[in-house]
Design a protein around this motif. Structure first.
Motif, PDB file in Angstrom:
ATOM      1  N   GLU A 101       0.769  -1.123   0.056  1.00 44.56           N
ATOM      2  CA  GLU A 101      -0.094   0.054  -0.005  1.00 44.56           C
ATOM      3  C   GLU A 101       0.803   1.324   0.012  1.00 44.56           C
ATOM      4  O   GLU A 101       1.779   1.326   0.686  1.00 44.56           O
ATOM      5  CB  GLU A 101      -0.849   0.024   1.342  1.00 44.56           C
ATOM      6  N   GLU A 110       0.887   5.572   0.088  1.00 41.26           N
ATOM      7  CA  GLU A 110       0.153   6.898   0.014  1.00 41.26           C
ATOM      8  C   GLU A 110       0.785   7.677  -0.763  1.00 41.26           C
ATOM      9  O   GLU A 110       1.680   8.527  -0.561  1.00 41.26           O
ATOM     10  CB  GLU A 110       0.144   7.215   1.453  1.00 41.26           C
ATOM     11  N   THR A 111      -0.057   8.239  -1.596  1.00 38.90           N
ATOM     12  CA  THR A 111       0.341   8.978  -2.819  1.00 38.90           C
ATOM     13  C   THR A 111      -0.131  10.541  -2.335  1.00 38.90           C
ATOM     14  O   THR A 111      -0.905  10.583  -1.242  1.00 38.90           O
ATOM     15  CB  THR A 111      -0.227   8.889  -4.235  1.00 38.90           C
ATOM     16  N   ILE A 121      -2.076  11.864  -3.468  1.00 38.99           N
ATOM     17  CA  ILE A 121      -3.611  11.968  -3.729  1.00 38.99           C
ATOM     18  C   ILE A 121      -4.461  11.107  -2.918  1.00 38.99           C
ATOM     19  O   ILE A 121      -5.525  11.296  -2.392  1.00 38.99           O
ATOM     20  CB  ILE A 121      -3.879  11.737  -5.195  1.00 38.99           C
ATOM     21  N   THR A 122      -4.006   9.777  -2.934  1.00 45.23           N
ATOM     22  CA  THR A 122      -4.737   8.802  -2.494  1.00 45.23           C
ATOM     23  C   THR A 122      -4.132   7.794  -1.795  1.00 45.23           C
ATOM     24  O   THR A 122      -2.881   7.582  -1.857  1.00 45.23           O
ATOM     25  CB  THR A 122      -5.948   8.311  -3.285  1.00 45.23           C
ATOM     26  N   THR A 123      -4.524   6.700  -1.256  1.00 46.36           N
ATOM     27  CA  THR A 123      -3.798   5.513  -1.045  1.00 46.36           C
ATOM     28  C   THR A 123      -4.036   4.465  -2.156  1.00 46.36           C
ATOM     29  O   THR A 123      -5.320   4.390  -2.471  1.00 46.36           O
ATOM     30  CB  THR A 123      -4.296   4.876   0.580  1.00 46.36           C
ATOM     31  N   THR A 124      -3.070   3.684  -2.571  1.00 45.43           N
ATOM     32  CA  THR A 124      -3.271   2.944  -3.627  1.00 45.43           C
ATOM     33  C   THR A 124      -2.555   1.481  -3.231  1.00 45.43           C
ATOM     34  O   THR A 124      -1.586   1.695  -2.673  1.00 45.43           O
ATOM     35  CB  THR A 124      -2.852   3.513  -4.978  1.00 45.43           C
ATOM     36  N   THR A 125      -2.893   0.292  -3.889  1.00 42.86           N
ATOM     37  CA  THR A 125      -2.137  -0.882  -3.678  1.00 42.86           C
ATOM     38  C   THR A 125      -1.275  -1.133  -5.253  1.00 42.86           C
ATOM     39  O   THR A 125      -1.908  -1.026  -6.131  1.00 42.86           O
ATOM     40  CB  THR A 125      -3.135  -2.077  -3.590  1.00 42.86           C
TER      41      THR A 125
END
Ligand code: URA
Length: 209
Positions: A54, A56-57, A59-63
């Motif tokens: 995971e 955290e960019t 902008i958002t959290t992404t996998t």
């Protein structure tokens, strides 16, 4: 039967053609071998296992995917193999480096092992065994035996130029070891040199004769 991969990538082919030229001096030869080694490492590592993390960019959290952390070892056969280590290390800096020292008896053309120093956990590592010239296959065969005796069981052989005789010998002795090369040449001459080849890779890398 193990797999033979000849890299057809234009950059690899172009650079290999450049260093075949006997007029290319040591500095340029070494730099281009280094570049080819990096390009080959990129291709050879295509099947490295991946895992997801995971992130955290802003902008958002992404996998997303990252390397699963498979342990690698780069093992050059001394001395010419040394010329390819830095180029591979540029792409996989966490790899450990082992060394296998081998020289060719000038009369019998048989390889003689004189030095083996490997990471302690070599049995848990995928090994990239590196030797620019796969000629008779004798050195590679002996180096693979040395690795297997110490527990390595996932080995890839990476060479710049290979003779069909060397490929056949390694495939026969080690059907579990895939071979990756930039050039598959015509064969060997009476002195055991690859034809057309590029001469003595160690001499050309290190400026000796
Ligand atoms: N080793 C070299 O360096 N060159 C050859 O052509 C064969 C073995």
């Amino acid at each position: 039967m193990s797999k033979l991969t000849v890299f057809e990538h234009p950059l690899i082919q172009h650079k290999l053609t450049l260093i075949r030229d006997k007029k290319v001096g040591t500095k340029e030869f070494r730099e281009i071998v280094d570049e080819i080694a990096s390009l080959m490492a990129y291709e050879v590592t295509r099947d490295l296992p991946m895992t997801e993390v995971e992130v955290e960019t802003p902008i958002t959290t992404t996998t997303q995917k990252i390397l699963a952390g498979k342990k690698l070892a780069i093992v050059p056969i001394l001395r010419a193999g040394l010329g390819m280590v830095d180029g591979i290390m540029k792409l996989i800096p966490a790899a450990r480096i082992g060394h296998i020292g081998m020289y060719r008896d000038e009369e019998t053309l048989e390889p003689v092992e004189y030095f083996v120093k490997l990471p302690d956990d070599i049995d848990q590592r995928e090994v990239l065994l590196v030797d620019p010239m796969l000629a008779t296959g004798g050195s590679a065969d002996m180096a693979i035996d040395a690795l297997k005796r110490r527990g390595a069981d996932k080995i890839k052989l990476i060479t710049l130029v290979s003779a069909p005789e060397g490929v056949a010998a390694v495939q026969k002795a080690h059907p579990d070891v895939d071979i990756y090369t930039a050039g598959l040449d015509e064969g060997l001459n009476e002195n055991g040199y690859i034809v057309p080849g590029l001469g003595d890779a160690g001499d050309r890398l290190f400026g000796t004769h």
